[in-house]
Motif scaffolding. Structure first.
Motif, PDB file in Angstrom:
ATOM      1  N   ASP A  29       0.338 -24.890  12.563  1.00  0.00           N
ATOM      2  CA  ASP A  29       0.042 -26.324  12.602  1.00  0.00           C
ATOM      3  C   ASP A  29      -0.472 -26.870  11.278  1.00  0.00           C
ATOM      4  OD1 ASP A  29       0.547 -26.903  15.442  1.00  0.00           O
ATOM      5  OD2 ASP A  29      -1.092 -25.491  15.770  1.00  0.00           O
ATOM      6  N   VAL A  30      -0.798 -25.975  10.358  1.00  0.00           N
ATOM      7  CA  VAL A  30      -1.454 -26.377   9.115  1.00  0.00           C
ATOM      8  C   VAL A  30      -0.772 -25.736   7.922  1.00  0.00           C
ATOM      9  CG1 VAL A  30      -3.582 -25.982   7.779  1.00  0.00           C
ATOM     10  CG2 VAL A  30      -3.724 -26.887  10.095  1.00  0.00           C
ATOM     11  N   ASP A  31      -0.671 -26.504   6.853  1.00  0.00           N
ATOM     12  CA  ASP A  31      -0.229 -25.983   5.559  1.00  0.00           C
ATOM     13  C   ASP A  31      -1.396 -26.131   4.590  1.00  0.00           C
ATOM     14  OD1 ASP A  31       1.078 -25.196   3.259  1.00  0.00           O
ATOM     15  OD2 ASP A  31       2.262 -27.033   3.065  1.00  0.00           O
ATOM     16  N   LEU A  32      -1.988 -25.020   4.176  1.00  0.00           N
ATOM     17  CA  LEU A  32      -3.118 -25.061   3.248  1.00  0.00           C
ATOM     18  C   LEU A  32      -2.585 -25.343   1.850  1.00  0.00           C
ATOM     19  CD1 LEU A  32      -6.162 -24.713   2.809  1.00  0.00           C
ATOM     20  CD2 LEU A  32      -5.743 -22.271   2.461  1.00  0.00           C
ATOM     21  N   VAL A  33      -2.888 -26.532   1.328  1.00  0.00           N
ATOM     22  CA  VAL A  33      -2.308 -27.003   0.071  1.00  0.00           C
ATOM     23  C   VAL A  33      -3.157 -26.621  -1.127  1.00  0.00           C
ATOM     24  CG1 VAL A  33      -1.685 -29.086  -1.226  1.00  0.00           C
ATOM     25  CG2 VAL A  33      -1.135 -28.916   1.203  1.00  0.00           C
ATOM     26  N   ALA A  34      -4.477 -26.815  -1.026  1.00  0.00           N
ATOM     27  CA  ALA A  34      -5.323 -26.641  -2.209  1.00  0.00           C
ATOM     28  C   ALA A  34      -6.768 -26.414  -1.807  1.00  0.00           C
ATOM     29  CB  ALA A  34      -5.229 -27.872  -3.114  1.00  0.00           C
ATOM     30  N   VAL A  35      -7.521 -25.840  -2.717  1.00  0.00           N
ATOM     31  CA  VAL A  35      -8.959 -25.690  -2.549  1.00  0.00           C
ATOM     32  C   VAL A  35      -9.629 -26.157  -3.838  1.00  0.00           C
ATOM     33  CG1 VAL A  35      -8.909 -23.273  -3.300  1.00  0.00           C
ATOM     34  CG2 VAL A  35     -10.841 -24.114  -1.957  1.00  0.00           C
ATOM     35  N   ALA A  36     -10.713 -26.917  -3.710  1.00  0.00           N
ATOM     36  CA  ALA A  36     -11.395 -27.472  -4.873  1.00  0.00           C
ATOM     37  C   ALA A  36     -12.801 -26.910  -4.994  1.00  0.00           C
ATOM     38  CB  ALA A  36     -11.471 -29.000  -4.772  1.00  0.00           C
ATOM     39  N   SER A  37     -13.235 -26.746  -6.228  1.00  0.00           N
ATOM     40  CA  SER A  37     -14.609 -26.362  -6.518  1.00  0.00           C
ATOM     41  C   SER A  37     -14.994 -26.995  -7.840  1.00  0.00           C
ATOM     42  CB  SER A  37     -14.745 -24.841  -6.607  1.00  0.00           C
ATOM     43  OG  SER A  37     -16.060 -24.475  -7.003  1.00  0.00           O
ATOM     44  N   ARG A  38     -16.306 -27.200  -8.013  1.00  0.00           N
ATOM     45  CA  ARG A  38     -16.784 -27.647  -9.317  1.00  0.00           C
ATOM     46  C   ARG A  38     -16.781 -26.503 -10.323  1.00  0.00           C
ATOM     47  NH1 ARG A  38     -21.706 -31.200  -6.661  1.00  0.00           N
ATOM     48  NH2 ARG A  38     -20.468 -33.073  -6.247  1.00  0.00           N
ATOM     49  N   ASP A  39     -16.614 -25.288  -9.827  1.00  0.00           N
ATOM     50  CA  ASP A  39     -16.523 -24.095 -10.660  1.00  0.00           C
ATOM     51  C   ASP A  39     -15.055 -23.665 -10.706  1.00  0.00           C
ATOM     52  OD1 ASP A  39     -16.459 -21.531 -11.699  1.00  0.00           O
ATOM     53  OD2 ASP A  39     -18.222 -20.829 -10.617  1.00  0.00           O
ATOM     54  N   PRO A  40     -14.353 -23.883 -11.822  1.00  0.00           N
ATOM     55  CA  PRO A  40     -12.921 -23.560 -11.886  1.00  0.00           C
ATOM     56  C   PRO A  40     -12.617 -22.109 -11.550  1.00  0.00           C
ATOM     57  CG  PRO A  40     -13.578 -24.867 -13.792  1.00  0.00           C
ATOM     58  CD  PRO A  40     -14.837 -24.489 -13.082  1.00  0.00           C
ATOM     59  N   ALA A  41     -13.468 -21.191 -11.977  1.00  0.00           N
ATOM     60  CA  ALA A  41     -13.229 -19.777 -11.708  1.00  0.00           C
ATOM     61  C   ALA A  41     -13.282 -19.491 -10.214  1.00  0.00           C
ATOM     62  CB  ALA A  41     -14.245 -18.913 -12.457  1.00  0.00           C
ATOM     63  N   LYS A  42     -14.218 -20.121  -9.526  1.00  0.00           N
ATOM     64  CA  LYS A  42     -14.331 -19.916  -8.083  1.00  0.00           C
ATOM     65  C   LYS A  42     -13.114 -20.487  -7.370  1.00  0.00           C
ATOM     66  CE  LYS A  42     -18.369 -20.136  -6.185  1.00  0.00           C
ATOM     67  NZ  LYS A  42     -19.654 -20.629  -5.589  1.00  0.00           N
ATOM     68  N   ALA A  43     -12.681 -21.680  -7.782  1.00  0.00           N
ATOM     69  CA  ALA A  43     -11.491 -22.286  -7.180  1.00  0.00           C
ATOM     70  C   ALA A  43     -10.270 -21.401  -7.405  1.00  0.00           C
ATOM     71  CB  ALA A  43     -11.255 -23.679  -7.755  1.00  0.00           C
ATOM     72  N   ASP A  44     -10.128 -20.869  -8.614  1.00  0.00           N
ATOM     73  CA  ASP A  44      -8.988 -19.992  -8.926  1.00  0.00           C
ATOM     74  C   ASP A  44      -9.002 -18.747  -8.042  1.00  0.00           C
ATOM     75  OD1 ASP A  44      -8.053 -21.694 -10.865  1.00  0.00           O
ATOM     76  OD2 ASP A  44      -8.969 -20.611 -12.541  1.00  0.00           O
ATOM     77  N   ASP A  45     -10.169 -18.159  -7.882  1.00  0.00           N
ATOM     78  CA  ASP A  45     -10.284 -16.931  -7.097  1.00  0.00           C
ATOM     79  C   ASP A  45      -9.904 -17.173  -5.640  1.00  0.00           C
ATOM     80  OD1 ASP A  45     -11.222 -14.149  -6.569  1.00  0.00           O
ATOM     81  OD2 ASP A  45     -12.742 -15.204  -5.405  1.00  0.00           O
ATOM     82  N   VAL A  46     -10.465 -18.221  -5.034  1.00  0.00           N
ATOM     83  CA  VAL A  46     -10.176 -18.503  -3.629  1.00  0.00           C
ATOM     84  C   VAL A  46      -8.714 -18.910  -3.449  1.00  0.00           C
ATOM     85  CG1 VAL A  46     -10.741 -20.008  -1.672  1.00  0.00           C
ATOM     86  CG2 VAL A  46     -12.570 -19.091  -3.118  1.00  0.00           C
ATOM     87  N   ALA A  47      -8.189 -19.696  -4.370  1.00  0.00           N
ATOM     88  CA  ALA A  47      -6.794 -20.134  -4.277  1.00  0.00           C
ATOM     89  C   ALA A  47      -5.840 -18.947  -4.342  1.00  0.00           C
ATOM     90  CB  ALA A  47      -6.487 -21.129  -5.388  1.00  0.00           C
ATOM     91  N   ARG A  48      -6.122 -17.985  -5.208  1.00  0.00           N
ATOM     92  CA  ARG A  48      -5.282 -16.796  -5.294  1.00  0.00           C
ATOM     93  C   ARG A  48      -5.312 -16.013  -3.982  1.00  0.00           C
ATOM     94  NH1 ARG A  48      -7.227 -16.265 -10.630  1.00  0.00           N
ATOM     95  NH2 ARG A  48      -8.939 -14.953  -9.874  1.00  0.00           N
ATOM     96  N   ARG A  49      -6.480 -15.918  -3.378  1.00  0.00           N
ATOM     97  CA  ARG A  49      -6.613 -15.141  -2.137  1.00  0.00           C
ATOM     98  C   ARG A  49      -5.825 -15.757  -0.995  1.00  0.00           C
ATOM     99  NH1 ARG A  49     -12.932 -14.168  -1.190  1.00  0.00           N
ATOM    100  NH2 ARG A  49     -12.093 -13.365   0.776  1.00  0.00           N
ATOM    101  N   PHE A  50      -5.714 -17.099  -0.993  1.00  0.00           N
ATOM    102  CA  PHE A  50      -5.097 -17.760   0.147  1.00  0.00           C
ATOM    103  C   PHE A  50      -3.777 -18.457  -0.187  1.00  0.00           C
ATOM    104  CE2 PHE A  50      -9.584 -17.313   1.243  1.00  0.00           C
ATOM    105  CZ  PHE A  50      -9.467 -16.708   2.481  1.00  0.00           C
ATOM    106  N   GLY A  51      -3.267 -18.246  -1.384  1.00  0.00           N
ATOM    107  CA  GLY A  51      -1.932 -18.721  -1.730  1.00  0.00           C
ATOM    108  C   GLY A  51      -1.787 -20.221  -1.794  1.00  0.00           C
ATOM    109  N   CYS A  52      -2.792 -20.896  -2.357  1.00  0.00           N
ATOM    110  CA  CYS A  52      -2.723 -22.348  -2.484  1.00  0.00           C
ATOM    111  C   CYS A  52      -3.113 -22.747  -3.906  1.00  0.00           C
ATOM    112  CB  CYS A  52      -3.623 -23.029  -1.464  1.00  0.00           C
ATOM    113  SG  CYS A  52      -5.386 -22.641  -1.638  1.00  0.00           S
TER     114      CYS A  52
END
Length: 329
Positions: A29-52
């Protein structure tokens, strides 16, 4: 075939990474498009883990035109600002509980969502689990007679000293973090019209927020709800309903794992029945319910567990508990 709802996430909170993002990725039912953080490294890490996609900053995420809805797992004190910003950007919103830390502000945001034809859903997971619907069915059948009291508790072990739950400026404290659960259980099981009779909030030495508490609620018929909650306690997640003829006990009530087989214990005098239910994934069910609310294009139906009137009543009770509580150190 209905297209998935395109969802993005404001923040990389533990509950998002540990529970909600895996459920979103697994959901049709959901397409995970993106994840945002004020910390670019944290956003990159989580995005890589979940393919967004990774996005630096919440404003940039809200400006994206490939996002239908956002999930807000930020600290409680930040919800109202970013929920309002998301609604202003035309996004449906799933926000962690509590929706805000003030009843008036919760009401304002729900009105704004309704005016814009957007879904605004508070992410209380346990109400999506079928064990509670089974309990309500037993109550309707009169299996324990007339309900007289609810005894509900949710307590968790202490967190690391730097945890946001211990920071007043971020909306920390046991009431907002774990007290929401027994309060919502009282509404879910006893219905509307509850008032706060009394409350206690306790602050452990060295903490700036409440770390445990208790509240006594009562409805107009005299049914009472005794609620306890705390951070820094032995784990407890349970409730018991007592009636004129028996009682129903539920363990692992609020945070059961997806493979847990709930057991409802029903006692009437000397007769004891244990009703074992099938496992359910309440996180997956919550994601599905949010997607359905988005597709409805506005406020969830009052016939569902996402009823906004219940969210408002919960916010009012939490306000009343905080105002009336005796504070102990």
């Amino acid at each position: 075939m209905t297209s998935p709802v395109r969802v993005a996430v404001l923040g990389c909170a533990d509950i998002a990474v540990r529970r909600m993002l895996p459920a979103m990725v697994a959901s049709a039912d959901v397409d995970l498009v993106a994840v945002a953080s004020r910390d670019p490294a944290k956003a990159d890490d989580v995005a890589r883990r979940f393919g967004c996609a990774a996005v630096h900053g919440y404003e940039a995420l809200l400006a994206r035109d490939d996002v239908d809805a956002v999930y807000v797992p930020l600290p409680a004190a930040l919800h109202d600002v970013w929920v309002e910003a998301a609604l202003g950007a035309g996004k449906h919103v799933l926000a962690e509980k509590p929706l805000t830390t003030r009843h008036e502000r919760t009401a304002q945001l729900l009105r704004l969502a309704r005016a814009r034809g957007l879904a605004l859903v508070e992410n209380v997971l346990f109400v999506h689990h079928g064990q509670h619907a089974a309990v309500r069915a037993l109550l309707r059948e009169g299996r324990i007679g007339e309900p007289r009291s609810l005894h509900a508790a949710f307590a968790v072990p202490a967190r690391p000293d730097d945890d946001i739950r211990y920071r007043a400026a971020l909306g920390g404290g046991a009431l907002w973090d774990v007290g929401v659960y027994p309060v919502r259980a009282a509404l879910h099981l006893l219905g509307p019209g509850l008032d706060v009779v009394g409350a206690v909030l306790t602050c452990d030495a060295g903490r700036e927020v409440d770390t445990s508490g208790a509240a006594l609620l009562r409805d107009r018929a005299g049914t009472v709800a005794q609620l306890t909650f705390g951070i820094g306690h032995a784990y407890r997640s349970a409730y018991e309903l007592r009636g004129t003829e028996g009682r129903i006990t539920v363990d692992r009530a609020f945070t059961p794992p997806a493979d847990h087989r709930p057991v409802l214990r029903v006692e009437n005098g000397s007769h004891v029945e244990e009703i074992t239910l099938a496992p359910e994934d309440q996180v997956a069910a919550a994601v599905t319910a949010f997607a359905a609310a988005v597709r409805q294009g506005g406020a969830p139906s009052t016939e569902t567990v996402l009823d906004t009137e219940t969210v408002l009543e919960q916010a009012s009770l939490l306000d009343a508990i905080r105002r009336s509580a005796v504070r102990e150190r």
